[in-house]
Write a protein that holds these residues in place. Structure first.
Motif, PDB file in Angstrom:
ATOM      1  N   MET A   1       0.846  -1.179   0.000  1.00  0.00           N
ATOM      2  CA  MET A   1       0.000   0.000   0.000  1.00  0.00           C
ATOM      3  C   MET A   1       0.891   1.242   0.000  1.00  0.00           C
ATOM      4  O   MET A   1       1.872   1.314   0.712  1.00  0.00           O
ATOM      5  N   SER A   2       0.526   2.214  -0.793  1.00  0.00           N
ATOM      6  CA  SER A   2       1.292   3.445  -0.902  1.00  0.00           C
ATOM      7  C   SER A   2       0.626   4.551  -0.079  1.00  0.00           C
ATOM      8  O   SER A   2      -0.589   4.639  -0.015  1.00  0.00           O
ATOM      9  N   HIS A   3       1.442   5.358   0.549  1.00  0.00           N
ATOM     10  CA  HIS A   3       0.981   6.510   1.321  1.00  0.00           C
ATOM     11  C   HIS A   3       1.707   7.737   0.783  1.00  0.00           C
ATOM     12  O   HIS A   3       2.621   7.620  -0.030  1.00  0.00           O
ATOM     13  N   SER A   4       1.344   8.887   1.274  1.00  0.00           N
ATOM     14  CA  SER A   4       2.017  10.115   0.863  1.00  0.00           C
ATOM     15  C   SER A   4       2.692  10.762   2.059  1.00  0.00           C
ATOM     16  O   SER A   4       2.045  11.011   3.076  1.00  0.00           O
ATOM     17  N   ALA A   5       3.997  11.011   1.915  1.00  0.00           N
ATOM     18  CA  ALA A   5       4.719  11.770   2.937  1.00  0.00           C
ATOM     19  C   ALA A   5       4.661  13.228   2.525  1.00  0.00           C
ATOM     20  O   ALA A   5       4.720  13.555   1.339  1.00  0.00           O
ATOM     21  N   ARG A   6       4.536  14.105   3.492  1.00  0.00           N
ATOM     22  CA  ARG A   6       4.537  15.545   3.238  1.00  0.00           C
ATOM     23  C   ARG A   6       5.663  16.162   4.043  1.00  0.00           C
ATOM     24  O   ARG A   6       5.861  15.826   5.213  1.00  0.00           O
ATOM     25  N   PHE A   7       6.383  17.070   3.414  1.00  0.00           N
ATOM     26  CA  PHE A   7       7.496  17.779   4.035  1.00  0.00           C
ATOM     27  C   PHE A   7       7.195  19.255   3.882  1.00  0.00           C
ATOM     28  O   PHE A   7       6.952  19.729   2.772  1.00  0.00           O
ATOM     29  N   SER A   8       7.133  19.974   4.991  1.00  0.00           N
ATOM     30  CA  SER A   8       6.763  21.383   4.891  1.00  0.00           C
ATOM     31  C   SER A   8       7.434  22.211   5.968  1.00  0.00           C
ATOM     32  O   SER A   8       7.877  21.699   6.982  1.00  0.00           O
ATOM     33  N   ASN A   9       7.486  23.508   5.679  1.00  0.00           N
ATOM     34  CA  ASN A   9       7.873  24.444   6.729  1.00  0.00           C
ATOM     35  C   ASN A   9       6.551  24.927   7.313  1.00  0.00           C
ATOM     36  O   ASN A   9       5.761  25.567   6.659  1.00  0.00           O
ATOM     37  N   SER A  10       6.302  24.539   8.530  1.00  0.00           N
ATOM     38  CA  SER A  10       5.027  24.834   9.187  1.00  0.00           C
ATOM     39  C   SER A  10       4.844  26.335   9.338  1.00  0.00           C
ATOM     40  O   SER A  10       5.762  27.118   9.107  1.00  0.00           O
ATOM     41  N   GLY A  52      12.646   6.448  10.498  1.00  0.00           N
ATOM     42  CA  GLY A  52      12.296   6.456  11.915  1.00  0.00           C
ATOM     43  C   GLY A  52      10.798   6.339  12.151  1.00  0.00           C
ATOM     44  O   GLY A  52      10.358   5.858  13.194  1.00  0.00           O
ATOM     45  N   LEU A  53      10.024   6.756  11.154  1.00  0.00           N
ATOM     46  CA  LEU A  53       8.562   6.647  11.231  1.00  0.00           C
ATOM     47  C   LEU A  53       8.066   5.316  10.659  1.00  0.00           C
ATOM     48  O   LEU A  53       6.876   5.019  10.706  1.00  0.00           O
ATOM     49  N   GLY A  54       9.015   4.531  10.085  1.00  0.00           N
ATOM     50  CA  GLY A  54       8.661   3.221   9.539  1.00  0.00           C
ATOM     51  C   GLY A  54       8.319   3.227   8.059  1.00  0.00           C
ATOM     52  O   GLY A  54       7.687   2.289   7.572  1.00  0.00           O
ATOM     53  N   TYR A  55       8.760   4.258   7.318  1.00  0.00           N
ATOM     54  CA  TYR A  55       8.431   4.383   5.898  1.00  0.00           C
ATOM     55  C   TYR A  55       9.676   4.601   5.056  1.00  0.00           C
ATOM     56  O   TYR A  55      10.700   5.074   5.537  1.00  0.00           O
ATOM     57  N   GLU A  56       9.543   4.257   3.772  1.00  0.00           N
ATOM     58  CA  GLU A  56      10.588   4.479   2.788  1.00  0.00           C
ATOM     59  C   GLU A  56       9.937   4.941   1.491  1.00  0.00           C
ATOM     60  O   GLU A  56       8.729   4.721   1.289  1.00  0.00           O
ATOM     61  N   ALA A  57      10.732   5.557   0.619  1.00  0.00           N
ATOM     62  CA  ALA A  57      10.204   6.013  -0.666  1.00  0.00           C
ATOM     63  C   ALA A  57       9.705   4.825  -1.477  1.00  0.00           C
ATOM     64  O   ALA A  57      10.332   3.762  -1.494  1.00  0.00           O
ATOM     65  N   ALA A  58       8.577   5.002  -2.134  1.00  0.00           N
ATOM     66  CA  ALA A  58       8.070   3.971  -3.043  1.00  0.00           C
ATOM     67  C   ALA A  58       8.988   3.917  -4.265  1.00  0.00           C
ATOM     68  O   ALA A  58       9.702   4.882  -4.564  1.00  0.00           O
ATOM     69  N   ASP A  59       8.987   2.808  -4.965  1.00  0.00           N
ATOM     70  CA  ASP A  59       9.829   2.651  -6.153  1.00  0.00           C
ATOM     71  C   ASP A  59       9.590   3.791  -7.137  1.00  0.00           C
ATOM     72  O   ASP A  59       8.448   4.091  -7.485  1.00  0.00           O
ATOM     73  N   VAL A  84       5.282   7.059  -0.430  1.00  0.00           N
ATOM     74  CA  VAL A  84       6.053   6.185   0.452  1.00  0.00           C
ATOM     75  C   VAL A  84       5.284   4.900   0.719  1.00  0.00           C
ATOM     76  O   VAL A  84       4.083   4.800   0.437  1.00  0.00           O
ATOM     77  N   ARG A  85       5.991   3.946   1.263  1.00  0.00           N
ATOM     78  CA  ARG A  85       5.372   2.689   1.676  1.00  0.00           C
ATOM     79  C   ARG A  85       5.995   2.267   2.993  1.00  0.00           C
ATOM     80  O   ARG A  85       7.115   2.693   3.320  1.00  0.00           O
ATOM     81  N   PRO A  86       5.291   1.448   3.768  1.00  0.00           N
ATOM     82  CA  PRO A  86       5.893   0.961   5.011  1.00  0.00           C
ATOM     83  C   PRO A  86       7.176   0.177   4.694  1.00  0.00           C
ATOM     84  O   PRO A  86       7.243  -0.528   3.682  1.00  0.00           O
ATOM     85  N   ILE A  87       8.183   0.342   5.515  1.00  0.00           N
ATOM     86  CA  ILE A  87       9.431  -0.394   5.317  1.00  0.00           C
ATOM     87  C   ILE A  87       9.136  -1.888   5.367  1.00  0.00           C
ATOM     88  O   ILE A  87       8.412  -2.358   6.240  1.00  0.00           O
ATOM     89  N   GLY A  88       9.660  -2.623   4.418  1.00  0.00           N
ATOM     90  CA  GLY A  88       9.417  -4.057   4.347  1.00  0.00           C
ATOM     91  C   GLY A  88       8.185  -4.392   3.548  1.00  0.00           C
ATOM     92  O   GLY A  88       7.863  -5.569   3.389  1.00  0.00           O
ATOM     93  N   GLY A  89       7.456  -3.381   3.076  1.00  0.00           N
ATOM     94  CA  GLY A  89       6.291  -3.603   2.234  1.00  0.00           C
ATOM     95  C   GLY A  89       5.020  -3.971   2.979  1.00  0.00           C
ATOM     96  O   GLY A  89       3.996  -4.215   2.369  1.00  0.00           O
ATOM     97  N   ALA A  90       5.056  -4.013   4.316  1.00  0.00           N
ATOM     98  CA  ALA A  90       3.838  -4.328   5.081  1.00  0.00           C
ATOM     99  C   ALA A  90       2.880  -3.156   4.986  1.00  0.00           C
ATOM    100  O   ALA A  90       3.280  -2.022   4.865  1.00  0.00           O
ATOM    101  N   SER A  91       1.582  -3.430   5.009  1.00  0.00           N
ATOM    102  CA  SER A  91       0.620  -2.332   4.954  1.00  0.00           C
ATOM    103  C   SER A  91       0.035  -2.001   6.283  1.00  0.00           C
ATOM    104  O   SER A  91       0.289  -2.526   7.279  1.00  0.00           O
TER     105      SER A  91
END
Length: 91
Positions: A1-10, A52-59, A84-91
């Motif tokens: 399962m794919s998720h979206s990471a967001r990076f921002s200056n709050s 550290g949050l348990g995610y990595e970039a999707a392919d 992004v996706r959970p590290i190890g591909g788990a959803s």
């Protein structure tokens, strides 16, 4: 399962990265605050924070940047998104 990471200056100016997870209230999304406004966290720092949050970039994923502002003279808020996706591909 794919998720979206967001990076921002709050709105307070500090950089943060968080993962948007469907079915979960935004207050419970995994997040990391870099605790600074400058310098902008590097790609390596963002990658480490996501791990550290348990995610990595999707392919094949790459950060996509956009500027957000409410007026032409207002402070610009930067936002980047990465699939992004959970590290190890788990959803």
């Amino acid at each position: 399962m794919s998720h979206s990471a967001r990076f921002s200056n709050s709105y307070s100016g500090d950089w943060e990265v968080y993962v948007v997870t469907s079915g979960v209230p935004s207050l419970n999304w995994p997040e990391h605050d870099f605790g600074r406004s400058m310098p902008v966290p590097t790609l390596a720092e963002r990658t480490e924070a996501l791990a550290g949050l348990g995610y990595e970039a999707a392919d094949g994923a790459a950060w996509q940047w956009q500027e957000l502002s409410s007026a032409t003279t207002a402070r610009v808020r930067l936002l980047a998104a990465l699939d992004v996706r959970p590290i190890g591909g788990a959803s």
